[in-house]
Design an enzyme around this catalytic site. Structure first.
Site, PDB file in Angstrom:
ATOM      1  N   ASP A  48     -55.229 -17.169 -12.075  1.00 13.18           N
ATOM      2  CA  ASP A  48     -56.394 -17.602 -11.296  1.00 13.18           C
ATOM      3  C   ASP A  48     -55.918 -17.949  -9.893  1.00 13.18           C
ATOM      4  OD1 ASP A  48     -58.293 -17.419 -13.296  1.00 13.18           O
ATOM      5  OD2 ASP A  48     -58.240 -19.540 -13.826  1.00 13.18           O
ATOM      6  N   MET A  49     -56.819 -17.840  -8.907  1.00 13.41           N
ATOM      7  CA  MET A  49     -56.437 -18.205  -7.541  1.00 13.41           C
ATOM      8  C   MET A  49     -57.028 -19.569  -7.216  1.00 13.41           C
ATOM      9  SD  MET A  49     -54.598 -17.222  -5.048  1.00 13.41           S
ATOM     10  CE  MET A  49     -54.319 -15.452  -5.004  1.00 13.41           C
ATOM     11  N   ARG A  65     -59.110  -9.457 -10.072  1.00 16.62           N
ATOM     12  CA  ARG A  65     -60.474  -9.978 -10.164  1.00 16.62           C
ATOM     13  C   ARG A  65     -60.919 -10.348  -8.752  1.00 16.62           C
ATOM     14  NH1 ARG A  65     -60.222 -15.493 -12.590  1.00 16.62           N
ATOM     15  NH2 ARG A  65     -60.037 -14.444 -14.597  1.00 16.62           N
ATOM     16  N   LYS A  73     -65.893 -14.855  -5.209  1.00 23.08           N
ATOM     17  CA  LYS A  73     -66.186 -15.336  -3.843  1.00 23.08           C
ATOM     18  C   LYS A  73     -65.172 -16.395  -3.408  1.00 23.08           C
ATOM     19  CE  LYS A  73     -71.148 -14.477  -3.738  1.00 23.08           C
ATOM     20  NZ  LYS A  73     -72.478 -15.008  -3.436  1.00 23.08           N
ATOM     21  N   HIS A  81     -72.061 -13.779 -10.100  1.00 24.60           N
ATOM     22  CA  HIS A  81     -73.392 -13.870 -10.719  1.00 24.60           C
ATOM     23  C   HIS A  81     -74.460 -13.540  -9.684  1.00 24.60           C
ATOM     24  CE1 HIS A  81     -70.713 -17.199 -12.281  1.00 24.60           C
ATOM     25  NE2 HIS A  81     -70.739 -16.322 -13.269  1.00 24.60           N
TER      26      HIS A  81
END
Ligand code: FDA
Length: 299
Positions: free
Chosen positions: A125-126, A175, A178, A218
């Site tokens: 994950d970032m 991935r 935003k 989303h």
């Protein structure tokens, strides 16, 4: 966040934890591993691929970081034993980045070995922008020997398209989201229109170069645009997937993705550390915090 949302958010922080727990049930896959595995089996049977994430971040000691790393190793084993279609995402600070880049790298390396043993995949994950360089450099170093490693890029950062160009190789799997952290305007777009424009630019680039992309959003306008770009580039389903957070109501889109035989992966955060995660979700989207109140009055 506007002023009313800010006040509402600050008020929530003084709510007893059990009220926030009502809200958490929607966004946290489970409070225990067993609970989570059952939900995963059910979602797999409905066609969703999954990514599991043990809740938590900013681990403060080497022992704790090792303990979390062990928990992730056991998670790979549970995924295997339960025959789940699931991989894992991990946050650098959860497995020790606050203690130094090398601690993070060595724990990630252990997890990659475990992932290899189970023919599985792990994605980093970032987190916030002060970690971007370290995260990308650890990723690049370890990827040389372990191609079952993925990364996340954030469309709100000005640097992201350049990062993607630098990372590009035939087995890159990233991935695109935003970005969730508060970043300053010298390094990050602030307005939704600008972030969306950059998101679409990066997506367009990835699809044109057949770089595997997890389209994690989303936002319906971006989802709609994704369909247009997939068509424009005649992108093959083997080169992309849609990703969403567990609990966000996107049923109409899931049906559309499945009709097109597109892969949908849900991100499943679980574990003891649900409280901070839930507050983050509320902060991100205060309108859905009304859900807490509605549930309070229903009980
Ligand atoms: P946006 O915020 O514009 O929301 C679009 C619409 O969806 C709005 O109508 C909103 O109300 C609704 N919505 C958004 N979030 C919702 C929620 N939680 N519940 C209900 N409705 C919601 N970030 C990061 O910095 N590092 C990371 O590694 C990741 N990883 C990640 C994985 C996956 C699978 C997803 C989907 C997201 C992330 N994120 C992340 C979070 C991401 O950066 C971003 O903050 C959120 O996805 C919200 O942005 P949207 O693209 O959904 O658009």
């Amino acid at each position: 966040m506007n002023i009313i949302n800010t006040i509402f958010f600050n008020t929530l922080k003084i709510f007893p934890k059990r009220f926030i727990k009502i809200f958490s049930k929607r966004y946290v896959a489970g409070f225990t591993l067993e609970e989570t595995l059952n939900i995963c089996k059910n979602l797999n049977s409905k066609g969703f691929a999954l990514t599991l994430d043990i809740l938590g971040e900013h681990t403060k000691s080497a022992e704790e970081a090792k303990n979390i790393t062990n928990q992730y190793q056991n998670l790979f084993e549970s995924i295997h034993k339960n025959n789940l279609d699931a991989n894992i995402s991990v946050k650098p600070t959860h497995i020790g980045h606050d203690l130094g880049k090398e601690t993070f790298k060595s724990n990630l390396s252990i997890l990659l070995d475990t992932a290899n043993n189970y023919s599985n995949f792990i994605r980093i994950d970032m987190e916030s922008s002060n970690l971007t360089d370290d995260t990308l450099s650890v990723y690049s170093d370890l990827f040389k020997e372990n191609e079952n490693l993925g990364i996340v890029l954030q469309a709100y950062l000005h640097r992201t398209l350049k990062d993607l160009r630098n990372l590009s190789n035939e087995n890159l799997n990233f991935r695109l989201c935003k970005g969730i952290y508060k970043e300053s305007s010298d390094i990050a777009f602030q307005r939704k229109e600008e972030i969306n424009k950059n998101y679409i630019k990066i997506l367009d680039y990835a699809l044109s170069k057949q770089i595997y992309i997890g389209i994690a959003t989303h936002d319906e306008s971006i989802l709609e645009e994704s369909y247009r770009l997939i068509k424009k580039h005649k992108a093959k389903p083997k080169n992309f997937e849609f990703q969403a957070l567990y609990g966000v109501p996107l049923d109409k889109w899931y049906k559309r993705h499945f009709r097109n035989n597109y892969k949908v992966r849900l991100y499943m955060p679980f574990g003891d550390d649900w409280y901070d995660y839930s507050l983050r979700r509320i902060k991100e989207n205060p309108s859905i915090a009304m859900y807490v109140l509605k549930n309070l009055f229903k009980k």
